[in-house]
Design an enzyme around this catalytic site. Structure first.
Site, PDB file in Angstrom:
ATOM      1  CE1 TYR A 118      -4.045  -2.062   0.482  1.00 10.15           C
ATOM      2  CE2 TYR A 118      -2.605  -3.359   1.896  1.00 10.15           C
ATOM      3  CZ  TYR A 118      -3.776  -3.231   1.188  1.00 10.15           C
ATOM      4  OH  TYR A 118      -4.682  -4.259   1.168  1.00 10.15           O
ATOM      5  CG  ASN A 141     -10.377  -1.872  -8.657  1.00  6.64           C
ATOM      6  OD1 ASN A 141     -10.871  -1.400  -9.673  1.00  6.64           O
ATOM      7  ND2 ASN A 141      -9.455  -2.820  -8.678  1.00  6.64           N
ATOM      8  CB  CYS A 149      -7.351  -4.107  -6.001  1.00  6.06           C
ATOM      9  SG  CYS A 149      -8.891  -4.986  -6.232  1.00  6.06           S
ATOM     10  CG  HIS A 150      -5.589  -9.961  -7.331  1.00  2.00           C
ATOM     11  ND1 HIS A 150      -6.230  -9.387  -8.421  1.00  2.00           N
ATOM     12  CD2 HIS A 150      -4.576 -10.702  -7.834  1.00  2.00           C
ATOM     13  CE1 HIS A 150      -5.619  -9.781  -9.533  1.00  2.00           C
ATOM     14  NE2 HIS A 150      -4.609 -10.578  -9.201  1.00  2.00           N
ATOM     15  CD  GLU A 176      -2.025 -12.374 -10.817  1.00  2.00           C
ATOM     16  OE1 GLU A 176      -1.064 -11.701 -10.385  1.00  2.00           O
ATOM     17  OE2 GLU A 176      -3.098 -11.862 -11.192  1.00  2.00           O
TER      18      GLU A 176
END
Length: 184
Positions: A118, A141, A149-150, A176
Site C-alpha cells: 500500500y 476499485n 487490486c489483489h 499468479e
C-alpha cells in the site's frame, strides 16, 4: 429499459462463471466499467442499481453483446492461465481523483505474478504518507481482477484486505504464482 445514457453511452451486463465464482461484468461504449464478485441475485441487483444511478442509464442484460465479448474471453483466458495482462478498453467514469490515479498506477505498474505494498503505491503516485488512502482506493476499485487490486499486500507480508474476500484474494494470488496453491 433504456441502455443509453444522456451522454450516448450504452450500458450492458452479464454474469459469467469463473474459478472464483460468478462475476457480474458491465460495459459501456467506452469499455469495461464494472466487475463484481459473488454475483448472486442480491449482489447483482445492488450492483446494477448503483451502476444505473452513477451512469444515468439502466444497464441492459446482454450476455451476447459485442461490448462484453472481449472481456469475457480475456477473463476466461486469465483463469485458464493463458493470459497475464488484460488488453481491454476500460471506462474509468466510476472512479476519480486520487483513487483513479492509484488504480491507473496499479494497472500499469504491478504486473502478473508481482505484488506491491500500500505504501509503495502511495509513493509511486507522489503521496508517500497515503498508504491508508491507497487501501480505500483498492476497496473502491470498480474493476477488480482486471485492475489487479489483489496484488496489493501489507508491508509486513500480510495479505491485507479484499472486497471479494480473503479466500478469493488467496485464489487469485495462487493463480499468479505468488502464493502456493491450497492443499485442499
Amino acid at each position: 429499459m433504456n441502455a443509453t445514457a444522456q451522454d450516448g453511452r450504452t450500458a450492458v451486463w452479464a454474469v459469467v462463471d469463473s474459478d472464483i465464482g460468478p462475476l457480474l461484468l458491465a460495459a459501456t461504449t467506452e469499455g469495461l466499467v464494472t466487475v463484481a464478485f459473488h454475483a448472486t441475485d442480491a449482489v447483482r441487483d445492488r450492483t446494477l442499481e448503483r451502476l444505473g444511478s452513477r451512469l444515468g442509464t439502466e444497464p441492459v442484460h446482454a450476455p451476447g453483446s459485442p461490448l462484453l465479448a472481449e472481456p469475457i474471453r480475456q477473463l476466461a483466458e486469465y483463469f485458464a492461465g493463458d493470459r497475464r495482462a488484460f488488453e481491454l478498453p476500460l471506462d474509468w467514469s466510476l472512479v476519480s481523483g486520487f483513487n483513479r490515479q492509484v488504480l491507473r498506477e496499479l494497472d500499469s505498474g504491478v504486473p502478473y505474478g508481482a505484488v506491491a505494498g500500500y505504501g509503495d503505491l502511495a509513493r509511486r503516485v507522489g503521496q508517500p504518507g497515503a498508504a491508508q488512502a491507497v487501501g480505500l482506493a483498492m476497496g473502491a476499485n470498480p474493476l477488480p481482477v482486471v485492475v489487479p487490486c489483489h496484488r496489493v499486500v501489507e508491508r509486513d507480508g500480510g495479505i491485507g484486505g479484499f472486497g471479494g474476500g480473503l479466500e478469493t484474494k488467496r485464489q487469485l494470488l495462487a493463480l499468479e504464482g505468488v502464493l502456493p496453491q491450497p492443499l485442499f
